[in-house]
Design a protein around this motif. Structure first.
Motif, PDB file in Angstrom:
ATOM      1  N   GLU A 160      21.620  31.158  73.662  1.00 41.02           N
ATOM      2  CA  GLU A 160      21.000  29.958  73.107  1.00 41.02           C
ATOM      3  C   GLU A 160      20.634  28.993  74.217  1.00 41.02           C
ATOM      4  OE1 GLU A 160      24.131  30.410  69.512  1.00 41.02           O
ATOM      5  OE2 GLU A 160      24.480  30.186  71.656  1.00 41.02           O
ATOM      6  N   SER A 161      19.646  28.165  73.942  1.00 36.28           N
ATOM      7  CA  SER A 161      19.245  27.122  74.877  1.00 36.28           C
ATOM      8  C   SER A 161      18.605  25.977  74.106  1.00 36.28           C
ATOM      9  CB  SER A 161      18.248  27.674  75.907  1.00 36.28           C
ATOM     10  OG  SER A 161      17.091  28.174  75.260  1.00 36.28           O
ATOM     11  N   GLY A 162      18.486  24.832  74.778  1.00 37.77           N
ATOM     12  CA  GLY A 162      17.744  23.726  74.203  1.00 37.77           C
ATOM     13  C   GLY A 162      18.559  22.624  73.584  1.00 37.77           C
ATOM     14  N   GLY A 163      19.856  22.741  73.560  1.00 30.73           N
ATOM     15  CA  GLY A 163      20.659  21.658  73.016  1.00 30.73           C
ATOM     16  C   GLY A 163      20.651  20.450  73.927  1.00 30.73           C
ATOM     17  N   GLY A 164      21.250  19.366  73.461  1.00 30.72           N
ATOM     18  CA  GLY A 164      21.315  18.172  74.295  1.00 30.72           C
ATOM     19  C   GLY A 164      21.594  16.933  73.487  1.00 30.72           C
ATOM     20  N   LEU A 165      21.320  15.795  74.114  1.00 28.32           N
ATOM     21  CA  LEU A 165      21.549  14.489  73.499  1.00 28.32           C
ATOM     22  C   LEU A 165      20.205  13.897  73.092  1.00 28.32           C
ATOM     23  CD1 LEU A 165      23.335  11.978  72.887  1.00 28.32           C
ATOM     24  CD2 LEU A 165      22.966  11.297  75.275  1.00 28.32           C
ATOM     25  N   VAL A 166      20.148  13.386  71.873  1.00 30.03           N
ATOM     26  CA  VAL A 166      18.920  12.781  71.373  1.00 30.03           C
ATOM     27  C   VAL A 166      19.282  11.589  70.501  1.00 30.03           C
ATOM     28  CG1 VAL A 166      18.815  14.311  69.354  1.00 30.03           C
ATOM     29  CG2 VAL A 166      16.711  13.273  70.235  1.00 30.03           C
ATOM     30  N   GLN A 167      18.406  10.615  70.462  1.00 31.61           N
ATOM     31  CA  GLN A 167      18.654   9.436  69.631  1.00 31.61           C
ATOM     32  C   GLN A 167      18.337   9.741  68.166  1.00 31.61           C
ATOM     33  OE1 GLN A 167      16.379   6.189  71.272  1.00 31.61           O
ATOM     34  NE2 GLN A 167      17.925   5.752  72.833  1.00 31.61           N
ATOM     35  N   PRO A 168      18.954   9.001  67.260  1.00 29.38           N
ATOM     36  CA  PRO A 168      18.610   9.176  65.835  1.00 29.38           C
ATOM     37  C   PRO A 168      17.117   9.012  65.609  1.00 29.38           C
ATOM     38  CG  PRO A 168      20.579   7.847  66.055  1.00 29.38           C
ATOM     39  CD  PRO A 168      20.053   8.042  67.454  1.00 29.38           C
ATOM     40  N   GLY A 169      16.572   9.898  64.784  1.00 23.49           N
ATOM     41  CA  GLY A 169      15.138   9.897  64.537  1.00 23.49           C
ATOM     42  C   GLY A 169      14.357  10.768  65.491  1.00 23.49           C
ATOM     43  N   GLY A 170      15.005  11.244  66.517  1.00 19.80           N
ATOM     44  CA  GLY A 170      14.340  12.060  67.519  1.00 19.80           C
ATOM     45  C   GLY A 170      14.255  13.526  67.129  1.00 19.80           C
ATOM     46  N   SER A 171      13.709  14.319  68.047  1.00 20.00           N
ATOM     47  CA  SER A 171      13.512  15.741  67.815  1.00 20.00           C
ATOM     48  C   SER A 171      14.141  16.560  68.928  1.00 20.00           C
ATOM     49  CB  SER A 171      12.012  16.062  67.736  1.00 20.00           C
ATOM     50  OG  SER A 171      11.391  15.409  66.657  1.00 20.00           O
ATOM     51  N   LEU A 204      14.763  26.913  66.297  1.00 17.10           N
ATOM     52  CA  LEU A 204      14.999  25.912  65.257  1.00 17.10           C
ATOM     53  C   LEU A 204      14.449  24.579  65.760  1.00 17.10           C
ATOM     54  CD1 LEU A 204      16.363  25.502  62.450  1.00 17.10           C
ATOM     55  CD2 LEU A 204      18.366  24.668  63.705  1.00 17.10           C
ATOM     56  N   GLN A 205      13.372  24.144  65.142  1.00 14.42           N
ATOM     57  CA  GLN A 205      12.794  22.843  65.463  1.00 14.42           C
ATOM     58  C   GLN A 205      13.451  21.807  64.565  1.00 14.42           C
ATOM     59  OE1 GLN A 205      10.493  21.836  67.835  1.00 14.42           O
ATOM     60  NE2 GLN A 205      10.939  19.770  67.123  1.00 14.42           N
ATOM     61  N   MET A 206      14.058  20.805  65.181  1.00 15.54           N
ATOM     62  CA  MET A 206      14.793  19.800  64.425  1.00 15.54           C
ATOM     63  C   MET A 206      14.139  18.440  64.620  1.00 15.54           C
ATOM     64  SD  MET A 206      18.665  21.076  65.298  1.00 15.54           S
ATOM     65  CE  MET A 206      18.440  20.929  67.070  1.00 15.54           C
ATOM     66  N   ASN A 207      13.648  17.868  63.533  1.00 12.15           N
ATOM     67  CA  ASN A 207      13.005  16.555  63.562  1.00 12.15           C
ATOM     68  C   ASN A 207      13.807  15.559  62.743  1.00 12.15           C
ATOM     69  OD1 ASN A 207      10.842  17.724  65.039  1.00 12.15           O
ATOM     70  ND2 ASN A 207       9.756  18.238  63.148  1.00 12.15           N
ATOM     71  N   SER A 208      13.518  14.299  62.942  1.00 11.04           N
ATOM     72  CA  SER A 208      14.195  13.226  62.205  1.00 11.04           C
ATOM     73  C   SER A 208      15.709  13.417  62.237  1.00 11.04           C
ATOM     74  CB  SER A 208      13.702  13.189  60.753  1.00 11.04           C
ATOM     75  OG  SER A 208      12.302  13.009  60.699  1.00 11.04           O
ATOM     76  N   GLN A 267      25.404  22.734  72.212  1.00 11.96           N
ATOM     77  CA  GLN A 267      25.774  21.423  71.657  1.00 11.96           C
ATOM     78  C   GLN A 267      24.530  20.581  71.380  1.00 11.96           C
ATOM     79  OE1 GLN A 267      28.995  20.025  70.988  1.00 11.96           O
ATOM     80  NE2 GLN A 267      27.729  18.438  70.015  1.00 11.96           N
ATOM     81  N   VAL A 268      24.483  20.018  70.190  1.00 11.29           N
ATOM     82  CA  VAL A 268      23.459  19.039  69.823  1.00 11.29           C
ATOM     83  C   VAL A 268      24.176  17.751  69.442  1.00 11.29           C
ATOM     84  CG1 VAL A 268      21.689  18.423  68.147  1.00 11.29           C
ATOM     85  CG2 VAL A 268      21.790  20.754  69.060  1.00 11.29           C
ATOM     86  N   THR A 269      23.848  16.682  70.140  1.00 14.67           N
ATOM     87  CA  THR A 269      24.464  15.387  69.887  1.00 14.67           C
ATOM     88  C   THR A 269      23.376  14.379  69.541  1.00 14.67           C
ATOM     89  OG1 THR A 269      26.264  15.870  71.434  1.00 14.67           O
ATOM     90  CG2 THR A 269      25.942  13.562  70.803  1.00 14.67           C
TER      91      THR A 269
END
Length: 114
Positions: free
Chosen positions: A6-17, A80-84, A109-111
């Motif tokens: 897997e790849s692409g996890g990380g830290l994002v602000q609420p509402g982000g993608s 997996l594209q994650m929006n909002s 990890q997705v935070t």
């Protein structure tokens, strides 16, 4: 030996993608189903989304309309594209592949936090 990376996890602000990806290798074939689960701290691992070899998708209710799953059958990858994104989406995301048995990735990890 089959491996899921897997790849692409990380830290994002609420509402982000954010987009997480998973690549299966090691001679894997006849994939029936691919998808994602997630596990938040102190909770069980829960289903997020899945996609069949024919492209039929299924989503957990809380992510419908926000997440989109896709796959490349030729490359044995699932994204997996994650929006909002919301804080409650924070978790370790695990991909899986179903052939004659189920294989799991190591998790990413997705935070979601401000």
């Amino acid at each position: 030996q089959v491996q899921l990376v897997e790849s692409g996890g990380g830290l994002v602000q609420p509402g982000g993608s954010l987009r997480v990806s998973c690549a299966a290798s090691g001679g894997i074939n006849r994939i029936i189903n691919m998808g994602w689960y997630r596990q938040a701290p102190g909770k069980q691992r829960d289903f997020v989304a899945s996609i069949t070899s024919g492209g039929s998708t299924n989503y957990e209710d809380s992510v419908k309309g926000r997440f989109t799953i896709s796959r490349d059958n030729a490359k044995n990858t699932v994204d997996l594209q994650m929006n909002s994104l919301k804080p409650e989406d924070t978790a370790v995301y695990y991909c899986y592949v179903v052939t004659y048995r189920t294989y799991w990735g190591q998790g990413t990890q997705v935070t979601v936090s401000s």
